[in-house]
Structure formats: C-alpha cells, structure tokens
Design a protein around this motif. Structure first.
Motif, mmCIF file in Angstrom:
data_model
loop_
_atom_site.group_PDB
_atom_site.id
_atom_site.type_symbol
_atom_site.label_atom_id
_atom_site.label_comp_id
_atom_site.label_asym_id
_atom_site.label_seq_id
_atom_site.Cartn_x
_atom_site.Cartn_y
_atom_site.Cartn_z
ATOM 1 N N UNK A 91 0.840 -1.200 0.000
ATOM 2 C CA UNK A 91 0.000 0.000 0.000
ATOM 3 C C UNK A 91 0.871 1.245 0.000
ATOM 4 N N UNK A 92 0.659 2.098 -1.015
ATOM 5 C CA UNK A 92 1.480 3.296 -1.215
ATOM 6 C C UNK A 92 0.550 4.499 -1.336
ATOM 7 N N UNK A 93 0.814 5.576 -0.565
ATOM 8 C CA UNK A 93 -0.106 6.724 -0.570
ATOM 9 C C UNK A 93 0.203 7.740 -1.658
ATOM 10 N N UNK A 94 0.421 7.288 -2.895
ATOM 11 C CA UNK A 94 0.783 8.230 -3.947
ATOM 12 C C UNK A 94 -0.451 8.887 -4.552
ATOM 13 N N UNK A 95 -0.311 10.171 -4.851
ATOM 14 C CA UNK A 95 -1.384 10.895 -5.510
ATOM 15 C C UNK A 95 -1.541 10.390 -6.938
ATOM 16 N N UNK A 96 -2.726 10.580 -7.509
ATOM 17 C CA UNK A 96 -2.987 10.069 -8.853
ATOM 18 C C UNK A 96 -2.042 10.667 -9.897
ATOM 19 N N UNK A 97 -1.600 11.925 -9.679
ATOM 20 C CA UNK A 97 -0.743 12.576 -10.665
ATOM 21 C C UNK A 97 0.737 12.498 -10.301
ATOM 22 N N UNK A 98 1.093 11.712 -9.298
ATOM 23 C CA UNK A 98 2.492 11.590 -8.899
ATOM 24 C C UNK A 98 3.297 10.877 -9.980
ATOM 25 N N UNK A 99 4.481 11.403 -10.292
ATOM 26 C CA UNK A 99 5.348 10.759 -11.266
ATOM 27 C C UNK A 99 5.842 9.438 -10.713
ATOM 28 N N UNK A 100 6.203 9.456 -9.434
ATOM 29 C CA UNK A 100 6.625 8.249 -8.734
ATOM 30 C C UNK A 100 6.291 8.415 -7.263
ATOM 31 N N UNK A 101 6.379 7.349 -6.507
ATOM 32 C CA UNK A 101 6.066 7.431 -5.076
ATOM 33 C C UNK A 101 7.026 8.389 -4.394
#
Length: 238
Positions: A91-101
């Motif tokens: 589980x990673x809390x990355x935003x939808x527009x994040x290039x990478x975590x």
C-alpha cells in the motif's frame, strides 16, 4: 538472502510509448524469473500510463515466483487486487498525478483506514505491506494496523549515500528496522536502490526480507544487459 523483486513498470512505459506489445511484459517477466529474480512487482496507476490493469491479470497467469502489486488503495485498486490475488499487496499513498512514489504513509493519521483495507486483503490470504518512511513512530503505527510487513522508502538513503554520507544515510533505516523487528514486522525496502548502494543497505539492515527495484535496474540493464544485472543484484544480496 534478501529476495529481489523486479519492478517492471519501466518496461511497460517503453511499450506504451510506441503502442503494440514491444517489449512483451509477459515474456519479460518470464525471462526475469529465469534469470533468478525471486519476484515480480508492478505498480499500476489509475491512468494506466505504464502498467495497465489488464497487465496484472495477464501476469498473474504466468508469474511463478512472488507477485507483488503496489498502489494507492482506492476502490478500483482494491477490486483489482482482490480479483488477481497476488502474493503480496504493498500500500502506497501516492497521488494520482504523482510521477513516482514520494512519501510513506502517516500510519497514525490513517490508522483506521489502513486497518480496514489491510483486513480486507488479509481475509483473502494476501500478504500486506505498508510503504513507510524511516521513522520509528510511523513503524510503530504500522504495527497497530496488523500489516504483515513494512516497505522502507529509501530515497533519502540513496541521496545521502550518493553524496558520500554513508553513516548518515543508513542510521534512520537501521533504527526503523530495529523497531520493526522488535514489533514482529517483516521488512521490505525500495526506491532508488541501485547496484552502487544495495549491498551497503542490505548489510546494515537486520532481517531485510525483500527489495523491490525497477527504475535503476532497467537503466543499468541498458548498459550491462538484463540477465547480467539481475545476477549482479542477486550476488550483492547474498
């Protein structure tokens, strides 16, 4: 030995840049396993800009080692994981527009949410891991969610290591790993680990179970060859 899971997102990016099916992710995953890697990792984003959701389904049919799916547990992602049933979900809390975590979970602030999501996966027998910064309080918070493992977010280690600050780079990760070990959490790691820093990291982190490496491994393979690079990582992880 610490296990090597190869993240194949970059191969999907290359494929998508031209359309068609070159490189073929299914064949690539089979080859990577035949070279000795002990796992395949994918991290689909909602816009499917590299790994597509169908890729997860196709890979499930052929991956014979550990299959790890990473991502932000939005409803669409949860449904995908439950339909594919990988070995592990990270589980990673990355935003939808994040290039990478770019950050680990605040496991204190999001405890209730994580507890619910993790239980959903564990009810189906899927091992869970939470992406966290090297912070003792976040590791303690992770333990309270009943996750099986944590994945240490290693970007800060890699940056400081590249500047020659070895002791400074590793210290918070050793402290976080010691807390995780005391609490019975398994330890994974990933992000910006490469052939230069992986052995030092592995040698200093007690009970490191698994590393997930994608961007660096694929870039190094452009010069050295994919089979050769996979085996270079395996040698460093012994």
């Amino acid at each position: 030995m610490t296990k090597l899971s190869v993240n194949i997102n970059k191969l999907a990016t290359l494929r998508n840049s031209r359309g068609g099916n070159v490189p073929d992710l299914v064949k690539s995953a089979k080859d990577i396993e035949s070279f000795g890697a002990q796992g395949i990792t994918i991290h689909p984003r909602p816009d499917e800009r590299h790994i597509r959701y169908q890729d997860a389904r196709d890979l499930k049919k052929i991956v014979t080692t550990e299959f790890n799916i990473e991502g932000n547990p939005i409803p669409k992602f949860i449904d995908l994981v439950l339909s594919v049933m990988p070995t592990q979900v990270t589980l990673v809390p990355d935003a939808e527009d994040a290039i990478t975590s770019n950050a680990g979970w605040n496991t204190l602030k999001h405890k209730e949410f994580l507890v619910d999501v993790i239980q959903t996966f564990k009810d189906k027998g899927i091992r869970t891991s939470i992406f966290v910064d090297a912070n003792a309080e976040m590791v303690k918070g992770a333990a309270k969610t009943e996750t099986d493992r944590i994945e240490l977010y290693t970007e800060s280690f890699a940056k400081n290591f590249s500047k020659g600050k070895k002791t400074e780079s590793i210290r918070p990760f050793v402290e976080a790993a010691n807390v995780a070990n005391d609490l019975g959490l398994g330890i994974n790691a990933g992000h910006d680990l490469n052939l230069d820093n992986i052995k030092y990291f592995k040698d200093n982190i007690p009970n490191l179970l698994e590393v997930s490496i994608g961007h660096a491994l694929i870039c190094e393979s452009l010069y050295l060859g994919l089979e050769n690079v996979v085996n270079m990582y395996l040698h460093r992880l012994k």
